[in-house]
Design a protein around this motif. Structure first.
Motif, PDB file in Angstrom:
ATOM      1  N   PHE A  26      -5.828  -3.833  12.952  1.00 55.20           N
ATOM      2  CA  PHE A  26      -5.398  -2.846  13.893  1.00 55.20           C
ATOM      3  C   PHE A  26      -6.305  -2.038  14.523  1.00 55.20           C
ATOM      4  N   VAL A  27      -7.413  -1.613  13.985  1.00 59.14           N
ATOM      5  CA  VAL A  27      -8.684  -0.889  14.736  1.00 59.14           C
ATOM      6  C   VAL A  27      -8.844  -1.876  16.211  1.00 59.14           C
ATOM      7  N   LYS A  28      -8.977  -3.242  15.731  1.00 63.57           N
ATOM      8  CA  LYS A  28      -9.489  -3.956  16.840  1.00 63.57           C
ATOM      9  C   LYS A  28      -8.446  -3.895  17.899  1.00 63.57           C
ATOM     10  N   GLU A  29      -7.055  -4.153  17.697  1.00 66.32           N
ATOM     11  CA  GLU A  29      -6.207  -3.893  18.525  1.00 66.32           C
ATOM     12  C   GLU A  29      -6.237  -2.491  19.659  1.00 66.32           C
ATOM     13  N   LYS A  30      -6.391  -1.409  18.774  1.00 62.40           N
ATOM     14  CA  LYS A  30      -6.387  -0.088  19.457  1.00 62.40           C
ATOM     15  C   LYS A  30      -7.636   0.189  20.178  1.00 62.40           C
ATOM     16  N   ASN A  31      -8.741  -0.551  19.857  1.00 65.31           N
ATOM     17  CA  ASN A  31     -10.008  -0.463  20.309  1.00 65.31           C
ATOM     18  C   ASN A  31     -10.595   0.686  19.788  1.00 65.31           C
ATOM     19  N   ILE A  32     -10.503   1.039  18.458  1.00 64.74           N
ATOM     20  CA  ILE A  32     -11.103   2.031  17.654  1.00 64.74           C
ATOM     21  C   ILE A  32     -12.359   1.605  16.960  1.00 64.74           C
ATOM     22  N   LEU A  33     -13.369   2.622  17.075  1.00 61.89           N
ATOM     23  CA  LEU A  33     -14.505   2.246  16.359  1.00 61.89           C
ATOM     24  C   LEU A  33     -14.736   3.231  15.212  1.00 61.89           C
ATOM     25  N   VAL A  34     -14.467   2.831  14.003  1.00 60.78           N
ATOM     26  CA  VAL A  34     -14.595   3.596  12.891  1.00 60.78           C
ATOM     27  C   VAL A  34     -15.847   3.454  12.030  1.00 60.78           C
ATOM     28  N   ASN A  35     -16.078   4.663  11.214  1.00 63.91           N
ATOM     29  CA  ASN A  35     -17.079   4.224  10.446  1.00 63.91           C
ATOM     30  C   ASN A  35     -16.986   5.174   9.270  1.00 63.91           C
ATOM     31  N   ASN A  36     -17.913   5.113   8.074  1.00 62.95           N
ATOM     32  CA  ASN A  36     -17.774   5.678   6.882  1.00 62.95           C
ATOM     33  C   ASN A  36     -16.537   5.110   6.112  1.00 62.95           C
ATOM     34  N   ILE A  37     -16.479   3.765   6.217  1.00 65.65           N
ATOM     35  CA  ILE A  37     -15.330   3.083   5.829  1.00 65.65           C
ATOM     36  C   ILE A  37     -15.239   3.177   4.162  1.00 65.65           C
ATOM     37  N   LYS A  38     -14.060   3.506   3.421  1.00 65.66           N
ATOM     38  CA  LYS A  38     -14.018   3.614   1.934  1.00 65.66           C
ATOM     39  C   LYS A  38     -12.879   3.042   1.695  1.00 65.66           C
ATOM     40  N   ALA A  39     -12.836   2.485   0.368  1.00 66.55           N
ATOM     41  CA  ALA A  39     -11.651   1.880  -0.149  1.00 66.55           C
ATOM     42  C   ALA A  39     -11.347   2.226  -1.658  1.00 66.55           C
ATOM     43  N   LYS A  40     -10.157   2.449  -2.033  1.00 66.58           N
ATOM     44  CA  LYS A  40      -9.774   2.793  -3.424  1.00 66.58           C
ATOM     45  C   LYS A  40      -8.248   2.315  -3.805  1.00 66.58           C
ATOM     46  N   LEU A  41      -8.166   1.956  -5.041  1.00 60.84           N
ATOM     47  CA  LEU A  41      -6.904   1.430  -5.521  1.00 60.84           C
ATOM     48  C   LEU A  41      -5.912   2.429  -5.649  1.00 60.84           C
ATOM     49  N   VAL A  42      -4.777   2.314  -5.436  1.00 65.39           N
ATOM     50  CA  VAL A  42      -3.571   3.172  -5.466  1.00 65.39           C
ATOM     51  C   VAL A  42      -2.591   2.606  -6.474  1.00 65.39           C
ATOM     52  N   PRO A  43      -2.260   3.337  -7.515  1.00 71.76           N
ATOM     53  CA  PRO A  43      -1.245   2.760  -8.712  1.00 71.76           C
ATOM     54  C   PRO A  43      -0.051   3.285  -8.434  1.00 71.76           C
ATOM     55  N   GLN A  44       1.173   2.638  -9.012  1.00 70.85           N
ATOM     56  CA  GLN A  44       2.488   3.039  -8.849  1.00 70.85           C
ATOM     57  C   GLN A  44       3.225   2.476 -10.003  1.00 70.85           C
ATOM     58  N   GLY A  45       3.914   3.531 -10.674  1.00 74.40           N
ATOM     59  CA  GLY A  45       4.603   3.216 -11.817  1.00 74.40           C
ATOM     60  C   GLY A  45       5.143   4.628 -12.666  1.00 74.40           C
ATOM     61  N   LEU A  46       5.360   4.423 -13.700  1.00 72.72           N
ATOM     62  CA  LEU A  46       5.515   5.645 -14.551  1.00 72.72           C
ATOM     63  C   LEU A  46       5.251   5.176 -16.071  1.00 72.72           C
ATOM     64  N   ILE A  47       3.862   5.318 -16.445  1.00 70.70           N
ATOM     65  CA  ILE A  47       3.272   4.603 -17.622  1.00 70.70           C
ATOM     66  C   ILE A  47       2.829   5.753 -18.686  1.00 70.70           C
ATOM     67  N   ILE A  48       3.849   6.143 -19.301  1.00 66.57           N
ATOM     68  CA  ILE A  48       3.111   7.368 -20.376  1.00 66.57           C
ATOM     69  C   ILE A  48       3.445   6.917 -21.579  1.00 66.57           C
ATOM     70  N   PRO A  49       2.746   6.546 -22.659  1.00 64.36           N
ATOM     71  CA  PRO A  49       2.689   6.105 -24.120  1.00 64.36           C
ATOM     72  C   PRO A  49       3.581   6.992 -24.975  1.00 64.36           C
ATOM     73  N   ASP A  50       4.255   6.053 -25.855  1.00 62.17           N
ATOM     74  CA  ASP A  50       4.940   6.570 -26.958  1.00 62.17           C
ATOM     75  C   ASP A  50       4.049   6.950 -27.939  1.00 62.17           C
ATOM     76  N   ASN A  51       3.337   8.317 -27.826  1.00 58.13           N
ATOM     77  CA  ASN A  51       2.218   8.400 -28.811  1.00 58.13           C
ATOM     78  C   ASN A  51       2.023  10.097 -28.874  1.00 58.13           C
ATOM     79  N   ASN A  52       2.054  10.744 -29.838  1.00 64.92           N
ATOM     80  CA  ASN A  52       2.177  12.199 -29.875  1.00 64.92           C
ATOM     81  C   ASN A  52       0.839  12.720 -30.072  1.00 64.92           C
ATOM     82  N   LYS A  53       0.010  12.010 -30.135  1.00 64.41           N
ATOM     83  CA  LYS A  53      -1.520  12.348 -29.941  1.00 64.41           C
ATOM     84  C   LYS A  53      -2.498  12.153 -28.810  1.00 64.41           C
TER      85      LYS A  53
END
Length: 312
Positions: free
Chosen positions: A201-228
């Motif tokens: 994408f950045v190559k096609e748009k001729n964009i020079l980006v810096n300070n590149i970072k990455a992070k995992l993004v979760p998706q779901g609904l995970i709440i344990p059946d635990n009262n403590k």
């Protein structure tokens, strides 16, 4: 009650502050040596001001709409509530200051490998790869990878555009966000294809980006059946299916937790009741929009409006 919160991210600090104000003894354990989420676009709907009114001075820009660029048609979608551009790290520092003022103990550089046993309640807010969730044997959320990079602007080029742009791709999208003194570009999509998609994408748009970072993004609904022991925020997979944003969703779940504390089973039931229909509807809506946008784009309107956080 004596409460342990694992993870000093936005949700963990927010819960800690609210519980301490109610008189509970709260300790937050953070694996990193400092506070502050440094890998986030920091694009939050104005609802954030209802949760953390003290965050208003952090606003860098106000966003009214998004221009969604399909290959053969672009759509301007306005938001029911403005989005606010903030520095997520500064938001976390603000929350940590609020915590300390009400007596919360924040322990930095403490990676919790086992769930603490000497607390009345334990809340896991330890992110996409939550140790708390793994210790409980909970199912794993689906994961995407978010990548961001920046283009600094000269003083004379500073931008306060009131819209963002997005380019849909398989299982995600690329984006451009104006941040005043810089432009942010990024992508969220499948883990195995995110890097190549962003580079192309950045190559096609001729964009020079810096300070590149990455992070995992979760998706779901995970709440344990635990009262403590329970989960909230990214540890529970509470992110928007369409954008991957999780701060307002995490705050909403946190408020349900606080309202029902110390009954975690009640929190689990009410959180599922609130979010499940929204998650299902959102996934269906995104699938339909992408299908139409890529195959029969002429059916899409030129302009539309959407609810900023919950769609349903």
């Amino acid at each position: 009650m004596k409460v342990a919160i694992i993870g000093a991210g936005t949700s963990g600090l927010y819960i800690a502050h609210k519980l301490a104000k109610k008189g509970h003894e709260v300790t937050v354990f953070e694996k990193n040596d400092s506070i502050g989420n440094k890998i986030c676009s920091g694009l939050f709907s104005e609802r954030i001001l209802a949760f953390v009114p003290e965050s208003e001075p952090l606003i860098q820009n106000r966003i009214n709409s998004v221009l969604i660029n399909f290959p053969r048609k672009s759509i301007e979608v306005s938001f029911s509530k403005q989005f606010l551009v903030m520095d997520h790290s500064k938001l976390d520092h603000l929350l940590s200051d609020l915590c300390r003022k009400v007596g919360v103990k924040i322990v930095l550089g403490n990676k919790v490998s086992n769930i603490p046993t000497d607390f009345d309640r334990v809340i896991g807010c330890d992110g996409a790869e939550s140790v708390t969730r793994k210790q409980l044997g909970g199912k794993e959320p689906s994961l995407r990878l978010g990548i961001q990079g920046f283009v600094p602007l000269q003083t004379s080029e500073t931008t306060q555009e009131n819209f963002v742009e997005a380019w849909p791709c398989k299982n995600g999208f690329l984006w451009k966000i104006p941040r005043g003194d810089k432009l942010e570009y990024g992508v969220i999509t499948d883990i195995n294809t995110a890097h190549r998609t962003f580079v192309d994408f950045v190559k096609e748009k001729n964009i020079l980006v810096n300070n590149i970072k990455a992070k995992l993004v979760p998706q779901g609904l995970i709440i344990p059946d635990n009262n403590k022991i329970t989960l909230c925020g990214d540890a529970a997979g509470l992110t928007k299916p369409w954008s991957g944003g999780g701060v307002v969703w995490g705050f909403r779940a946190a408020d349900i937790l606080i309202e029902n504390f110390p009954n975690f089973n009640s929190y689990r039931r009410k959180t599922k009741r609130f979010f499940i229909k929204k998650i299902i509807f959102s996934k269906i809506a995104v699938t339909l929009v992408y299908l139409v946008g890529f195959t029969i784009p002429w059916m899409l309107p030129k302009r539309a409006k959407m609810e900023s956080d919950f769609l349903l």
